[in-house]
Design a protein around this motif. Structure first.
Motif, PDB file in Angstrom:
ATOM      1  N   UNK A   1      27.520  43.718  33.012  1.00  0.00           N
ATOM      2  CA  UNK A   1      28.527  44.778  33.011  1.00  0.00           C
ATOM      3  C   UNK A   1      29.616  44.530  34.057  1.00  0.00           C
ATOM      4  N   UNK A   2      29.320  43.716  35.082  1.00  0.00           N
ATOM      5  CA  UNK A   2      30.263  43.510  36.166  1.00  0.00           C
ATOM      6  C   UNK A   2      31.262  42.389  35.901  1.00  0.00           C
ATOM      7  N   UNK A   3      30.918  41.449  35.065  1.00  0.00           N
ATOM      8  CA  UNK A   3      31.725  40.233  34.925  1.00  0.00           C
ATOM      9  C   UNK A   3      33.167  40.528  34.548  1.00  0.00           C
ATOM     10  N   UNK A   4      33.357  41.330  33.510  1.00  0.00           N
ATOM     11  CA  UNK A   4      34.726  41.625  33.071  1.00  0.00           C
ATOM     12  C   UNK A   4      35.482  42.437  34.108  1.00  0.00           C
ATOM     13  N   UNK A   5      34.790  43.393  34.752  1.00  0.00           N
ATOM     14  CA  UNK A   5      35.443  44.190  35.788  1.00  0.00           C
ATOM     15  C   UNK A   5      35.836  43.321  36.975  1.00  0.00           C
ATOM     16  N   UNK A   6      35.029  42.292  37.285  1.00  0.00           N
ATOM     17  CA  UNK A   6      35.375  41.376  38.367  1.00  0.00           C
ATOM     18  C   UNK A   6      36.649  40.600  38.038  1.00  0.00           C
ATOM     19  N   UNK A   7      36.814  40.211  36.775  1.00  0.00           N
ATOM     20  CA  UNK A   7      38.032  39.515  36.360  1.00  0.00           C
ATOM     21  C   UNK A   7      39.233  40.458  36.465  1.00  0.00           C
ATOM     22  N   UNK A   8      39.054  41.711  36.061  1.00  0.00           N
ATOM     23  CA  UNK A   8      40.122  42.714  36.196  1.00  0.00           C
ATOM     24  C   UNK A   8      40.516  42.849  37.664  1.00  0.00           C
ATOM     25  N   UNK A   9      39.516  42.901  38.533  1.00  0.00           N
ATOM     26  CA  UNK A   9      39.763  43.019  39.962  1.00  0.00           C
ATOM     27  C   UNK A   9      40.557  41.822  40.487  1.00  0.00           C
ATOM     28  N   UNK A  10      40.194  40.620  40.045  1.00  0.00           N
ATOM     29  CA  UNK A  10      40.921  39.415  40.456  1.00  0.00           C
ATOM     30  C   UNK A  10      42.375  39.479  39.994  1.00  0.00           C
ATOM     31  N   UNK A  11      42.597  39.873  38.742  1.00  0.00           N
ATOM     32  CA  UNK A  11      43.958  39.934  38.210  1.00  0.00           C
ATOM     33  C   UNK A  11      44.797  40.957  38.966  1.00  0.00           C
ATOM     34  N   UNK A  12      44.176  42.077  39.353  1.00  0.00           N
ATOM     35  CA  UNK A  12      44.893  43.087  40.126  1.00  0.00           C
ATOM     36  C   UNK A  12      45.329  42.514  41.473  1.00  0.00           C
ATOM     37  N   UNK A  13      44.403  41.873  42.187  1.00  0.00           N
ATOM     38  CA  UNK A  13      44.746  41.256  43.468  1.00  0.00           C
ATOM     39  C   UNK A  13      45.815  40.178  43.287  1.00  0.00           C
ATOM     40  N   UNK A  14      45.661  39.382  42.231  1.00  0.00           N
ATOM     41  CA  UNK A  14      46.591  38.276  41.989  1.00  0.00           C
ATOM     42  C   UNK A  14      48.010  38.801  41.812  1.00  0.00           C
ATOM     43  N   UNK A  15      48.170  39.844  40.997  1.00  0.00           N
ATOM     44  CA  UNK A  15      49.499  40.405  40.769  1.00  0.00           C
ATOM     45  C   UNK A  15      50.051  41.061  42.031  1.00  0.00           C
ATOM     46  N   UNK A  16      49.173  41.688  42.807  1.00  0.00           N
ATOM     47  CA  UNK A  16      49.622  42.426  43.983  1.00  0.00           C
ATOM     48  C   UNK A  16      50.235  41.505  45.038  1.00  0.00           C
ATOM     49  N   UNK A  17      49.738  40.274  45.144  1.00  0.00           N
ATOM     50  CA  UNK A  17      50.263  39.345  46.148  1.00  0.00           C
ATOM     51  C   UNK A  17      51.658  38.842  45.801  1.00  0.00           C
ATOM     52  N   UNK A  18      52.194  39.225  44.659  1.00  0.00           N
ATOM     53  CA  UNK A  18      53.598  38.953  44.350  1.00  0.00           C
ATOM     54  C   UNK A  18      54.494  39.457  45.476  1.00  0.00           C
ATOM     55  N   UNK A  19      54.173  40.648  45.990  1.00  0.00           N
ATOM     56  CA  UNK A  19      55.047  41.275  46.983  1.00  0.00           C
ATOM     57  C   UNK A  19      55.005  40.534  48.310  1.00  0.00           C
ATOM     58  N   UNK A  20      53.823  40.116  48.743  1.00  0.00           N
ATOM     59  CA  UNK A  20      53.758  39.371  50.006  1.00  0.00           C
ATOM     60  C   UNK A  20      54.381  37.993  49.866  1.00  0.00           C
ATOM     61  N   UNK A  21      54.410  37.454  48.654  1.00  0.00           N
ATOM     62  CA  UNK A  21      54.913  36.097  48.449  1.00  0.00           C
ATOM     63  C   UNK A  21      56.436  36.042  48.336  1.00  0.00           C
ATOM     64  N   UNK A  22      57.041  36.948  47.554  1.00  0.00           N
ATOM     65  CA  UNK A  22      58.467  36.767  47.238  1.00  0.00           C
ATOM     66  C   UNK A  22      59.321  38.009  47.430  1.00  0.00           C
ATOM     67  N   UNK A  23      58.743  39.161  47.742  1.00  0.00           N
ATOM     68  CA  UNK A  23      59.533  40.394  47.750  1.00  0.00           C
ATOM     69  C   UNK A  23      60.711  40.318  48.716  1.00  0.00           C
ATOM     70  N   UNK A  24      60.460  39.883  49.957  1.00  0.00           N
ATOM     71  CA  UNK A  24      61.528  39.853  50.952  1.00  0.00           C
ATOM     72  C   UNK A  24      62.638  38.898  50.515  1.00  0.00           C
ATOM     73  N   UNK A  25      62.282  37.713  50.028  1.00  0.00           N
ATOM     74  CA  UNK A  25      63.280  36.747  49.570  1.00  0.00           C
ATOM     75  C   UNK A  25      64.048  37.281  48.364  1.00  0.00           C
ATOM     76  N   UNK A  26      63.320  37.860  47.407  1.00  0.00           N
ATOM     77  CA  UNK A  26      63.933  38.391  46.191  1.00  0.00           C
ATOM     78  C   UNK A  26      64.918  39.505  46.524  1.00  0.00           C
ATOM     79  N   UNK A  27      64.505  40.425  47.399  1.00  0.00           N
ATOM     80  CA  UNK A  27      65.370  41.553  47.757  1.00  0.00           C
ATOM     81  C   UNK A  27      66.654  41.072  48.426  1.00  0.00           C
TER      82      UNK A  27
END
Length: 424
Positions: A226-252
């Motif tokens: 039951x955890x496997x798919x939720x763990x992948x969802x969790x990874x994808x959430x973290x992965x997308x969230x680091x967009x801001x730490x990576x490029x937000x300041x430069x993009x803005x």
């Protein structure tokens, strides 16, 4: 006449309410102590490195070192809390963070500072015990609300910390580190005198290295279907969230011409909105819609918001897109809640360690990926034709997470119903 059964409540018992208050204050002070050094750490690195180019290399190295130590140590600390209890692990970690800030305040060179960042990665892994503590003291139906409160405390710390650090940084580059040490020391004393233990001895689990190492902890996610798919969802959430730490300041800066003041103000606004969503909105929405639906709604709004940010032709439209994107805050507490309901009480620390390792992997891979995407979308002859390409990709990642979360939640709910039927 037999009495009617009392319906389950998502409200914790009065004794648990006091424990929740204690852990939230400790978390707030802990995160403030880390956030307070954000405005000055790059400048201190530049001062010690001697040039902008060298500072960029060292700053990237420090980020990678911190994430790597989180990956290695989070499962160990989570498993230690399953064996010895949450309270001693939290207190030792906070005391270690206090000494680490003193070390960095005194750092005479970059190698000393690098050791400090590695120790910070180790000691801040105590967040795994914080989430496990909340699982201990709240009923399953109330965990999303509890995790939302922790998220609000984290957001509050990341709003107040950098603001205070910016003010102190005008006095001295070292001053925020001393203030961070003071806040961590205050958190230690507060926890020492008021934080009760949450895990009773009969619910503790033997410490084994095969579970405590990061790869062993990740096996926990695979050992429960039951955890496997939720763990992948969790990874994808973290992965997308680091967009801001990576490029937000430069993009803005590149697209809208924003400077440090505008970026800092927007980050504070993001933190305040996240506080509101996780602290006040998660509980009522989950009570009405349930964990799974709330999670999917949060991921979907996150995808819509990031898509709108990437397409926004003006700064004002970018700011407007931040409001639907703020509902992304509904996803993290509900993912955590769904996962904690699918492991035993003695495995909560190990689960949180595994989750933190998943987040650390995303923290290593995502900034590199989105940084590369952004570099290919700017310049005189960019390989990608649109400057907001990184935002569009992150939106697609979150949309995929929402679809996977919906499907995973439906399977998990059916599995839980089957188990309940077999128990009867």
């Amino acid at each position: 006449m037999p009495s009617l059964p009392t319906p389950p409540s998502d409200r914790p018992a009065p004794k648990a309410i006091g424990a929740i208050a204690f852990i939230l204050v400790t978390a707030l002070l802990d995160v403030m102590s880390m956030g307070i050094i954000i405005p000055v750490l790059p400048q201190l690195i530049e001062t010690l490195a001697g040039s902008n180019a060298a500072a960029g290399m060292w700053n990237g190295l420090f980020v990678a070192l911190w994430a790597a130590m989180q990956f290695i140590c989070s499962p160990v600390i989570g498993s230690l809390s399953d064996r010895f209890g949450r309270r001693p692990v939290i207190l030792i970690s906070v005391a270690g963070l206090t000494l680490d800030f003193v070390l960095m305040a005194l750092a005479p060179n970059l190698w000393w500072l690098a050791i400090g960042r590695m120790l910070a990665g180790v000691t801040s892994s105590s967040f795994t015990s914080t989430f496990a503590y909340m699982a201990d003291i709240t009923p399953p139906e109330g965990r999303a609300r509890g995790y939302g409160l922790i998220g609000a405390a984290f957001s509050g710390g990341f709003v107040a910390g950098p603001l205070l650090g910016g003010v102190l940084g005008e006095i001295s580059l070292r001053a925020p580190f001393w203030a961070a040490a003071g806040l961590s020391g205050l958190a230690f004393l507060y926890g020492l005198f008021v934080l009760p233990e949450s895990l009773s001895p009969e619910k503790r689990m033997e410490f084994l290295w095969k579970r405590a190492n990061p790869f062993g902890a990740l096996r926990l996610l695979r050992s429960h279907p039951e955890l496997s798919s939720l763990a992948v969802v969790n990874f994808l959430l973290y992965f997308a969230h680091h967009l801001f730490s990576a490029v937000f300041v430069l993009y803005a800066g590149d697209r809208y011409g924003w400077g440090a003041w505008q970026v800092g103000t927007l980050l504070a606004l993001v933190g305040l909105m996240d506080m509101g969503v996780q602290g006040a909105l998660v509980g009522p929405v989950v009570k009405r819609l349930g964990d799974r639906t709330t999670m999917v709604i949060g991921l979907a709004f996150g995808a819509v918001g990031i898509l709108a940010m990437g397409l926004a032709p003006t700064g004002w439209l970018f700011v407007a897109a931040m409001f639907p994107n703020a509902l992304w805050g509904l996803a993290m507490p509900t993912i955590q809640s769904l996962m904690t309901q699918r492991v035993s009480e003695s495995e909560q620390g190990q689960l949180q360690g595994a989750n933190n390792s998943v987040g650390s992997i995303a923290g290593i891979l995502s900034p590199v990926f989105f940084g590369a995407v952004y570099s290919m979308s700017v310049g005189a002859r960019p390989m990608l034709p649109f400057i907001g390409s990184a935002f569009l990709i992150a939106a697609a990642v979150l949309a995929g997470a929402a679809l996977l979360g919906w499907a995973a939640g439906r399977r998990d709910d059916a599995a839980l119903l089957d188990k309940a039927g077999q128990a009867h």
